[in-house]
Every structure is written in structure tokens, then in C-alpha cells.
Design a protein around this motif. Sequence first.
Motif, PDB file in Angstrom:
ATOM      1  N   GLU A  73     -67.680 -97.738 -16.804  1.00  0.00           N
ATOM      2  CA  GLU A  73     -68.336 -97.361 -18.062  1.00  0.00           C
ATOM      3  C   GLU A  73     -67.770 -96.057 -18.610  1.00  0.00           C
ATOM      4  OE1 GLU A  73     -70.695 -98.057 -21.334  1.00  0.00           O
ATOM      5  OE2 GLU A  73     -70.044 -99.431 -19.759  1.00  0.00           O
ATOM      6  N   VAL A  74     -67.362 -95.139 -17.732  1.00  0.00           N
ATOM      7  CA  VAL A  74     -66.673 -93.931 -18.203  1.00  0.00           C
ATOM      8  C   VAL A  74     -65.366 -94.342 -18.895  1.00  0.00           C
ATOM      9  CG1 VAL A  74     -65.490 -91.795 -17.507  1.00  0.00           C
ATOM     10  CG2 VAL A  74     -67.709 -92.377 -16.509  1.00  0.00           C
ATOM     11  N   LEU A  75     -64.651 -95.296 -18.328  1.00  0.00           N
ATOM     12  CA  LEU A  75     -63.413 -95.771 -18.959  1.00  0.00           C
ATOM     13  C   LEU A  75     -63.707 -96.403 -20.315  1.00  0.00           C
ATOM     14  CD1 LEU A  75     -61.576 -97.361 -15.897  1.00  0.00           C
ATOM     15  CD2 LEU A  75     -61.188 -95.131 -16.936  1.00  0.00           C
ATOM     16  N   VAL A  76     -64.805 -97.137 -20.418  1.00  0.00           N
ATOM     17  CA  VAL A  76     -65.183 -97.756 -21.689  1.00  0.00           C
ATOM     18  C   VAL A  76     -65.502 -96.679 -22.717  1.00  0.00           C
ATOM     19  CG1 VAL A  76     -66.986 -99.139 -22.820  1.00  0.00           C
ATOM     20  CG2 VAL A  76     -65.954 -99.933 -20.674  1.00  0.00           C
ATOM     21  N   ARG A  77     -66.318 -95.718 -22.335  1.00  0.00           N
ATOM     22  CA  ARG A  77     -66.787 -94.710 -23.287  1.00  0.00           C
ATOM     23  C   ARG A  77     -65.758 -93.634 -23.611  1.00  0.00           C
ATOM     24  NH1 ARG A  77     -73.152 -93.598 -22.153  1.00  0.00           N
ATOM     25  NH2 ARG A  77     -73.747 -95.760 -21.764  1.00  0.00           N
ATOM     26  N   ARG A  78     -64.906 -93.294 -22.664  1.00  0.00           N
ATOM     27  CA  ARG A  78     -63.988 -92.174 -22.864  1.00  0.00           C
ATOM     28  C   ARG A  78     -62.530 -92.572 -23.080  1.00  0.00           C
ATOM     29  NH1 ARG A  78     -67.705 -89.219 -24.539  1.00  0.00           N
ATOM     30  NH2 ARG A  78     -69.264 -88.653 -23.012  1.00  0.00           N
ATOM     31  N   MET A 102     -57.668-101.894 -21.090  1.00  0.00           N
ATOM     32  CA  MET A 102     -57.394-100.681 -21.853  1.00  0.00           C
ATOM     33  C   MET A 102     -56.897-101.051 -23.253  1.00  0.00           C
ATOM     34  SD  MET A 102     -58.326 -98.631 -19.573  1.00  0.00           S
ATOM     35  CE  MET A 102     -57.902 -97.052 -20.291  1.00  0.00           C
ATOM     36  N   PRO A 103     -56.881-100.092 -24.180  1.00  0.00           N
ATOM     37  CA  PRO A 103     -56.423-100.377 -25.539  1.00  0.00           C
ATOM     38  C   PRO A 103     -55.005-100.957 -25.607  1.00  0.00           C
ATOM     39  CG  PRO A 103     -57.545 -98.269 -25.498  1.00  0.00           C
ATOM     40  CD  PRO A 103     -57.412 -98.738 -24.056  1.00  0.00           C
ATOM     41  N   TYR A 131     -58.553 -91.291 -13.441  1.00  0.00           N
ATOM     42  CA  TYR A 131     -58.761 -91.276 -14.894  1.00  0.00           C
ATOM     43  C   TYR A 131     -57.667 -90.459 -15.588  1.00  0.00           C
ATOM     44  CZ  TYR A 131     -60.627 -90.615 -19.516  1.00  0.00           C
ATOM     45  OH  TYR A 131     -60.754 -90.606 -20.878  1.00  0.00           O
ATOM     46  N   LEU A 132     -57.406 -89.271 -15.096  1.00  0.00           N
ATOM     47  CA  LEU A 132     -56.465 -88.372 -15.756  1.00  0.00           C
ATOM     48  C   LEU A 132     -55.037 -88.896 -15.760  1.00  0.00           C
ATOM     49  CD1 LEU A 132     -57.863 -84.954 -14.504  1.00  0.00           C
ATOM     50  CD2 LEU A 132     -58.127 -85.976 -16.787  1.00  0.00           C
ATOM     51  N   THR A 133     -54.682 -89.734 -14.814  1.00  0.00           N
ATOM     52  CA  THR A 133     -53.330 -90.302 -14.750  1.00  0.00           C
ATOM     53  C   THR A 133     -53.288 -91.754 -15.213  1.00  0.00           C
ATOM     54  OG1 THR A 133     -53.633 -90.916 -12.427  1.00  0.00           O
ATOM     55  CG2 THR A 133     -52.651 -88.751 -12.876  1.00  0.00           C
ATOM     56  N   LEU A 134     -54.387 -92.232 -15.729  1.00  0.00           N
ATOM     57  CA  LEU A 134     -54.520 -93.635 -16.128  1.00  0.00           C
ATOM     58  C   LEU A 134     -53.651 -93.960 -17.332  1.00  0.00           C
ATOM     59  CD1 LEU A 134     -56.286 -96.161 -15.481  1.00  0.00           C
ATOM     60  CD2 LEU A 134     -57.840 -95.331 -17.230  1.00  0.00           C
ATOM     61  N   HIS A 135     -52.855 -94.983 -17.201  1.00  0.00           N
ATOM     62  CA  HIS A 135     -52.028 -95.450 -18.315  1.00  0.00           C
ATOM     63  C   HIS A 135     -52.865 -96.343 -19.219  1.00  0.00           C
ATOM     64  CE1 HIS A 135     -48.332 -93.922 -16.600  1.00  0.00           C
ATOM     65  NE2 HIS A 135     -48.718 -94.405 -15.434  1.00  0.00           N
ATOM     66  N   GLY A 136     -52.579 -96.276 -20.508  1.00  0.00           N
ATOM     67  CA  GLY A 136     -53.223 -97.172 -21.453  1.00  0.00           C
ATOM     68  C   GLY A 136     -54.479 -96.623 -22.092  1.00  0.00           C
ATOM     69  N   ARG A 137     -54.823 -95.352 -21.803  1.00  0.00           N
ATOM     70  CA  ARG A 137     -56.008 -94.761 -22.413  1.00  0.00           C
ATOM     71  C   ARG A 137     -55.819 -94.585 -23.914  1.00  0.00           C
ATOM     72  NH1 ARG A 137     -57.049 -89.163 -20.032  1.00  0.00           N
ATOM     73  NH2 ARG A 137     -54.822 -89.185 -19.793  1.00  0.00           N
ATOM     74  N   ALA A 138     -56.940 -94.572 -24.637  1.00  0.00           N
ATOM     75  CA  ALA A 138     -56.899 -94.198 -26.045  1.00  0.00           C
ATOM     76  C   ALA A 138     -56.447 -92.739 -26.115  1.00  0.00           C
ATOM     77  CB  ALA A 138     -58.277 -94.371 -26.677  1.00  0.00           C
TER      78      ALA A 138
END
Length: 143
Positions: A73-78, A102-103, A131-138
Amino acid sequence: MGDVGERLPCAEEMRTTAAAFVQRVTARSRLPLDYSVASLRVVDFLVDGLRKNGVEEVRVREALFGLGAYVGEVLVRRAGATWIDFEADQRSYFGEPTGVRMPDGRVWNPLGKVRNCFAAGSSQESLRTFYLTLHGRARRPVA
């Protein structure tokens, strides 16, 4: 920490699952589980605490599932992710029924990531670092 039950939630139920978990956990303590990126440090602390008590994973399965729902849910919201039901080959690969997309279209497994953190310990696996190294984040936080 709650009962996931026999049937695991589908993608459309994961937001509610995460919220119910947060409500149960924060009713007994003042943990800052506010769906922020910073709150992932709290999740690391909780996972590590479960692990340090020497308990077997099967005994904390439901707590780990709740923490995984929260991380998702943190990934969804942030990060702009959306909950998805995995296809059969993805379920087989990840060992979970749901995950996030991811987007940019990449698929991640926050439920399994929490289990991996439990198995390895936070010195080896960190959800905040994930989270901080996650590829594909907005590019910008979603809200």
C-alpha cells in the motif's frame, strides 16, 4: 495480529487488508504507520523484532502478510503502483496471489519481500532500501 484466514485477499481487497492491519497494530501501540516512505523503517524494525525472537515463520505468517500488505500500500500511495492479481505463472514464481504493478509496467511482490526480510534480517534486506532503490516508481509521490 489478526487472522488472514484460509482465502487470501485478492488485489481489490488489499487496500482494505492493509488498513485493517494498521488499525489492529496501532490500536495497541503508537507506531507511526502512516503510509509514508519513512514508516518503512518501522516495518523493518517490526520484521527484525519478530525475527530476533527466534519464532518460526509459520507462527508469524499473518503478521508478515499484514506487513506485506502495508508495504504494498505504501508503493500504491507513494510510488504510483496498483494492486494486481498475479497470473498463474506469476503466482507460481512469486508464491503469492497478489502484487503491485509500477507505472512503467514492472511487477513487484511486496508480500514476498517482507518474508525475505524476515528470513534474512534487516541488515541484509531492508524494506526502506527496497523502496528507495525500486525501479519503475512514479517520479513524484502520488499522495
